[in-house]
Design an enzyme around this catalytic site. Structure first.
Site, PDB file in Angstrom:
ATOM      1  N   ASP A  73      -2.861  11.503  -3.603  1.00  0.00           N
ATOM      2  CA  ASP A  73      -2.213  10.334  -4.215  1.00  0.00           C
ATOM      3  C   ASP A  73      -1.490   9.562  -3.132  1.00  0.00           C
ATOM      4  O   ASP A  73      -1.065  10.130  -2.122  1.00  0.00           O
ATOM      5  CB  ASP A  73      -1.224  10.749  -5.310  1.00  0.00           C
ATOM      6  CG  ASP A  73      -0.780   9.529  -6.117  1.00  0.00           C
ATOM      7  OD1 ASP A  73      -1.585   9.017  -6.894  1.00  0.00           O
ATOM      8  OD2 ASP A  73       0.352   9.064  -5.910  1.00  0.00           O
TER       9      ASP A  73
HETATM   10  N1  LIG Z   1     -10.158   1.178   1.701  1.00  0.00           N
HETATM   11  C1  LIG Z   1      -8.797   1.208   1.638  1.00  0.00           C
HETATM   12  N2  LIG Z   1      -8.201   1.772   0.551  1.00  0.00           N
HETATM   13  C2  LIG Z   1      -6.837   1.780   0.552  1.00  0.00           C
HETATM   14  C3  LIG Z   1      -6.040   1.225   1.586  1.00  0.00           C
HETATM   15  N3  LIG Z   1      -4.722   1.410   1.251  1.00  0.00           N
HETATM   16  C4  LIG Z   1      -4.702   2.045   0.047  1.00  0.00           C
HETATM   17  N4  LIG Z   1      -5.976   2.278  -0.373  1.00  0.00           N
HETATM   18  C5  LIG Z   1      -6.435   2.899  -1.628  1.00  0.00           C
HETATM   19  C6  LIG Z   1      -6.644   4.391  -1.523  1.00  0.00           C
HETATM   20  C7  LIG Z   1      -6.562   4.819  -2.971  1.00  0.00           C
HETATM   21  O1  LIG Z   1      -7.841   4.688  -3.573  1.00  0.00           O
HETATM   22  C8  LIG Z   1      -5.591   3.807  -3.574  1.00  0.00           C
HETATM   23  C9  LIG Z   1      -4.242   4.461  -3.822  1.00  0.00           C
HETATM   24  O2  LIG Z   1      -4.120   4.718  -5.205  1.00  0.00           O
HETATM   25  P1  LIG Z   1      -4.129   6.204  -5.806  1.00  0.00           P
HETATM   26  O3  LIG Z   1      -3.611   7.177  -4.809  1.00  0.00           O
HETATM   27  O4  LIG Z   1      -3.497   6.126  -7.135  1.00  0.00           O
HETATM   28  O5  LIG Z   1      -5.676   6.592  -5.966  1.00  0.00           O
HETATM   29  P2  LIG Z   1      -6.736   5.961  -6.963  1.00  0.00           P
HETATM   30  O6  LIG Z   1      -6.098   5.398  -8.168  1.00  0.00           O
HETATM   31  O7  LIG Z   1      -7.617   5.034  -6.166  1.00  0.00           O
HETATM   32  O8  LIG Z   1      -7.647   7.208  -7.350  1.00  0.00           O
HETATM   33  P3  LIG Z   1      -7.130   8.559  -8.076  1.00  0.00           P
HETATM   34  O9  LIG Z   1      -5.836   8.251  -8.747  1.00  0.00           O
HETATM   35  O10 LIG Z   1      -6.993   9.592  -6.980  1.00  0.00           O
HETATM   36  O11 LIG Z   1      -8.260   8.879  -9.040  1.00  0.00           O
HETATM   37  O12 LIG Z   1      -5.424   2.752  -2.618  1.00  0.00           O
HETATM   38  C10 LIG Z   1      -6.724   0.632   2.710  1.00  0.00           C
HETATM   39  O13 LIG Z   1      -6.107   0.112   3.654  1.00  0.00           O
HETATM   40  N5  LIG Z   1      -8.093   0.658   2.699  1.00  0.00           N
END
Ligand SMILES: Nc1nc2c(ncn2[C@H]2C[C@H](O)[C@@H](COP(=O)(O)OP(=O)(O)OP(=O)(O)O)O2)c(=O)[nH]1
Length: 200
Positions: A73
């Site tokens: 996260d």
């Molecule tokens: N490609 C890319 N992604 C980034 C960057 N900074 C942050 N992120 C993405 C990574 C994660 O997918 C998201 C952070 O949100 P979370 O940790 O809540 O994960 P997410 O909701 O995507 O998936 P999850 O909750 O683990 O199912 O932001 C960046 O500089 N480049």
């Protein structure tokens, strides 16, 4: 088997590029409720990231007890504020304007869980300062980035055209992308080296 408990395309790509073979199962956790709980208990953005990473891995581990599950996260803090992924392009514009000319932190937590037991966890922080970019520069970047940035907590992707908006970046590249890959690989070498072998 190695499982990634995340819907993040960025995390999947990072693990795949490292040559890992894994399955992906999205964790069903109510992130905002857990976040409020951690903050109400006096926790900060780092505690929220670690709590959510643990809960995501544990939720998937409950259905796959024999496997090693990776939970992850990432939270973004701007001073005392906790910012979240934009729900729309309009929200991304507002978020970038809010971050403009200021320094924010990204906190990325990662955990390994097997059979409901937390085997290892780590939390890394990076510090990023945005330029006083113009609205035209911001819109140009959004145009180039497209909708991918909606899945990114800071409404930017450092590895993409968003880099034009930054003054300085201090911290680990993988932490910024949302998965502290170097400590994770070290932990896997220690805990389950067989999961790093090429699988036939
Ligand atoms: N490609 C890319 N992604 C980034 C960057 N900074 C942050 N992120 C993405 C990574 C994660 O997918 C998201 C952070 O949100 P979370 O940790 O809540 O994960 P997410 O909701 O995507 O998936 P999850 O909750 O683990 O199912 O932001 C960046 O500089 N480049």
């Amino acid at each position: 088997m190695l499982i990634l408990a995340s819907a993040s395309a960025t995390r999947k790509a990072l693990l795949a590029k490292a040559g890992l073979r894994f399955a992906t199962h999205v964790a069903n956790v109510y992130e905002r409720a857990l976040e409020s709980e951690a903050l109400a208990a006096g926790g900060d953005a780092r505690d929220v990231a670690l709590l959510l990473a643990r809960h995501k891995a544990a939720a998937v581990s409950a259905h796959h007890p024999a496997d090693v599950v990776i939970g992850a996260d990432q939270t973004l803090s701007l001073g005392p504020e906790l910012l979240h992924k934009p729900g729309s392009r309009a929200e991304a514009i507002a978020q970038l304007d809010h971050l403009r000319g200021k320094t924010h932190r990204l906190h990325a937590a990662v955990t390994l869980v097997r059979d409901g037991v937390l085997l290892w966890s780590d939390m890394q922080t990076a510090e990023l300062t945005m330029r006083e970019f113009s609205a035209a520069e911001r819109d140009q970047v959004l145009e180039l980035e497209g909708n991918d940035i909606l899945g990114s907590v800071g409404s930017y992707r450092l590895e993409g055209p968003s880099i034009r908006l930054f003054e300085t970046v201090t911290g680990d590249y993988f932490t910024i992308l949302g998965l502290p890959l170097l400590p994770l690989l070290a932990a896997l070498r220690d805990i389950a080296p067989e999961l790093l072998e090429p699988q036939d």
